[in-house]
Design a protein around this motif. Sequence first.
Motif, short mmCIF file in Angstrom:
data_model
loop_
_atom_site.label_atom_id
_atom_site.label_comp_id
_atom_site.label_asym_id
_atom_site.label_seq_id
_atom_site.Cartn_x
_atom_site.Cartn_y
_atom_site.Cartn_z
N LEU A 17 0.97 -1.19 -0.16
CA LEU A 17 0.02 0.03 -0.04
C LEU A 17 0.98 1.03 0.03
N LYS A 19 1.11 4.94 0.38
CA LYS A 19 0.18 6.26 0.79
C LYS A 19 0.20 7.50 0.04
N ALA A 184 -7.75 2.01 3.17
CA ALA A 184 -6.92 3.07 2.43
C ALA A 184 -7.70 4.36 2.76
N ASP A 188 -4.40 6.83 -2.07
CA ASP A 188 -3.66 5.53 -1.99
C ASP A 188 -3.70 4.72 -3.00
#
Length: 246
Positions: A17, A19, A184, A188
Amino acid sequence: MADSSMARFYRDRGYLLVKGLIDKEEARAFREECHAVLARSRPSDPTWDSARQLTDSVTELRHCHDVQFHSAAFARLIVDPRFTDVAAAVMGSENVQLHHTKIFVKPAERGSPFPLHQDAAHFPHTRHTVGAAIFHFDDAPEEKGCVRVVPGSHQRGPLPHVEEGGWHLPLSQWPLEQAVPVEAEAGDVLFLSYLTVHGSGVNRAGEARTTLLVQFRDPEDRPADDVHRSRGQGMMLRGVDPLGGA
């Protein structure tokens, strides 16, 4: 933006993930563009039959394939170096080739879930470099049916899937609730190996969940079967095609 720690995390766990890959204002504009594209498109609901076994309520999805042919905004996004540099890093290749794109919207309070599955079951390749990038254009907490993953599952290679109901893993052996939710925020981007087991829950919130899926690959990774074609497939998003389009 990409660094070796990102590639290492992706290699070990099968997902990453990132950001704030795009900023909040960009995410808001892309969200509006997604919903405008869907408003101009013929409505369809791609909810898998198997997904209806995960909830007692009536749910639905809205989607659109090949979105870069519907709006130039998405054509610019899929070649944005902020995205393509991370895609290259996690694959370990300087060259990033498009497989396909798709908008997914889970409507408020009734957005359909996805059972656990590997994308590899839908379009297998010979070298397994294929990855997905899920751009979040609004917040995706667990309540909105965020993506759930099984970390490290990509290391098991291709798994046998149940064809009936949408090419999913056996529901009794792979319950959705045992996967890790990846919440999220708008902006993101979630990168996933196409071998990583993943799914998503029902959107029970009062706002739609809006995402763009971009599937990419190393151009030297050839399809194992001729099972998935899309407009624009083979377009180079970064670098070159060493095979010359063969």
